[in-house]
Enzyme design. Structure first.
Site, PDB file in Angstrom:
ATOM      1  N   HIS A   1      44.293 109.559  45.281  1.00  0.00           N
ATOM      2  CA  HIS A   1      45.226 108.956  46.241  1.00  0.00           C
ATOM      3  C   HIS A   1      45.560 107.583  45.665  1.00  0.00           C
ATOM      4  CE1 HIS A   1      46.150 108.034  50.781  1.00  0.00           C
ATOM      5  NE2 HIS A   1      47.193 107.790  49.977  1.00  0.00           N
ATOM      6  N   LEU A   2      46.841 107.276  45.502  1.00  0.00           N
ATOM      7  CA  LEU A   2      47.282 106.106  44.747  1.00  0.00           C
ATOM      8  C   LEU A   2      46.586 104.819  45.208  1.00  0.00           C
ATOM      9  CD1 LEU A   2      49.131 104.938  42.583  1.00  0.00           C
ATOM     10  CD2 LEU A   2      50.938 104.761  44.309  1.00  0.00           C
ATOM     11  N   HIS A   3      45.897 104.166  44.263  1.00  0.00           N
ATOM     12  CA  HIS A   3      45.192 102.920  44.575  1.00  0.00           C
ATOM     13  C   HIS A   3      44.936 102.112  43.321  1.00  0.00           C
ATOM     14  CE1 HIS A   3      41.907 105.628  43.386  1.00  0.00           C
ATOM     15  NE2 HIS A   3      41.174 104.548  43.140  1.00  0.00           N
ATOM     16  N   TYR A   4      44.834 100.806  43.519  1.00  0.00           N
ATOM     17  CA  TYR A   4      44.470  99.855  42.473  1.00  0.00           C
ATOM     18  C   TYR A   4      43.236  99.087  42.943  1.00  0.00           C
ATOM     19  CZ  TYR A   4      49.127 100.548  40.382  1.00  0.00           C
ATOM     20  OH  TYR A   4      50.253 101.088  39.797  1.00  0.00           O
TER      21      TYR A   4
END
Length: 342
Positions: free
Chosen positions: A180-183
């Site tokens: 799941h898109l994350h930084y």
């Protein structure tokens, strides 16, 4: 809680002389205060306890930190089989977190879209302020860097005036543990070699890092100071890597301009973005000391066990980083050069 910002809040030049981690801009204060409040409320899996820290003897000044809790108590990583694995609503994702884990919502004042970005705790922290930036959280995007999310991550870096603040991204098959898109964002209070190391021009805005065990590609904030320009250039590379099924890691840090000859300057006058093409994490040589993910490629080693910490040497780290990066770097460099010659 919401944190709103605009371009006038960006800070383009900061001093390294401020040695205090717990200082900085309004953004830094917001992140640090909400993070410490969450810590006091017991939201994390464990209270951050870095038992030991040291700089390894040698020319690369690797920073090793013993953090056994992260090795033992973190959530089991999702099984990743492909760089383009689709988002799976049935598996753990950041729509399923408890509201107490949300530190604040992040919003550009000029953004008229309904995009909702969140900054949440990393419940298994590796350093002070360790958080996750979730671009458009409710859109349920897989862990593939988009140009929009890269720009957001660079803008977050520009909102901080603390040289210790860093931002990173692990691709799928590059030690990303959640699809799941994350930084990642956190504070590392060490002056690191890759803030000022010399790099070589490859083509266009793309430079290469070669005098370092983890060979890779690097970009800097351009002369127009526009984060969207830097994000476009970085995305051009990461999109190429995704299309060619090459795992990668991205690290964003303050640093000195590539043309600067003053490597020990106390002024950070640019943002550097490192991109490493790397072996798939499923094919990387396993190591009892650390997993070679984004922080480790940058030179920040989160060590799993006390025995490994006390015996770790620069030679061991160099061997591991070479094993992860040298082959993929050599395989894609000519193509990347052509990519930026247009």
């Amino acid at each position: 809680m919401k944190y709103e910002y605009c371009k006038t809040d960006f800070i383009y030049e900061i001093s390294r002389s401020d040695s205090s981690v717990q200082s900085g801009s309004v953004f830094d204060s917001t992140l640090q205060n909400t993070w410490k409040d969450a810590l006091e409320r017991g939201v994390f899996r464990y209270v951050l306890n870095i038992q030991h820290s040291k700089i390894l003897e040698g020319k690369f000044s690797f920073v090793a930190q013993l953090n056994t809790d992260r090795a033992l108590k973190r959530r089991a990583p999702e099984e990743i089989t492909s760089l383009t694995q689709p988002f799976d609503h049935d598996r753990f994702n950041f729509t399923k977190i408890d509201e107490t884990e949300i530190l604040f919502e992040l919003r550009r004042k000029c953004d008229t879209s309904t995009n909702r970005h969140c900054v949440i705790i990393n419940e298994s922290p590796l350093e002070f302020g360790h958080c996750l930036l979730l671009p458009t959280r409710l859109n349920c995007l897989p862990q593939i860097a988009t140009q929009y999310s890269l720009q957001l991550a660079i803008e977050v870096m520009l909102l901080s005036s603390n040289p210790a603040f860093r931002v990173g991204f692990n691709s799928l098959c590059g030690y990303a543990s959640v699809n799941h898109l994350h930084y990642h964002g956190y504070y590392l209070n060490y002056s690191m070699l890759l803030e000022h190391i010399s790099v070589q021009h490859l083509s266009g805005p793309c430079f290469i890092l070669v005098n370092y065990p983890a060979k890779g590609f690097v970009f800097q904030l351009p002369s127009d100071k526009r984060p969207e320009t830097l994000a476009r250039d970085v995305f051009k590379l990461t999109n190429f890597l995704v299309c060619n099924n090459v795992a990668h890691n991205i690290y964003i840090t303050r640093g000195t301009d590539f043309s600067s000859s003053h490597t020990n300057s106390k002024i950070c006058n640019t943002v550097r973005v490192y991109v490493w093409a790397r072996k798939s994490s499923s094919g990387a040589k396993q190591n009892d000391a650390f997993n070679p993910a984004i922080c480790e490629l940058f030179g920040h080693l989160s060590v799993k066990t006390e025995a490994a910490y006390w015996s770790l040497t620069e030679e061991q780290v160099v061997e591991m980083l070479n094993d992860v990066c040298e082959g993929p770097f050599g395989q894609v460099t000519d193509s990347v050069k052509e990519l930026f010659e247009d």
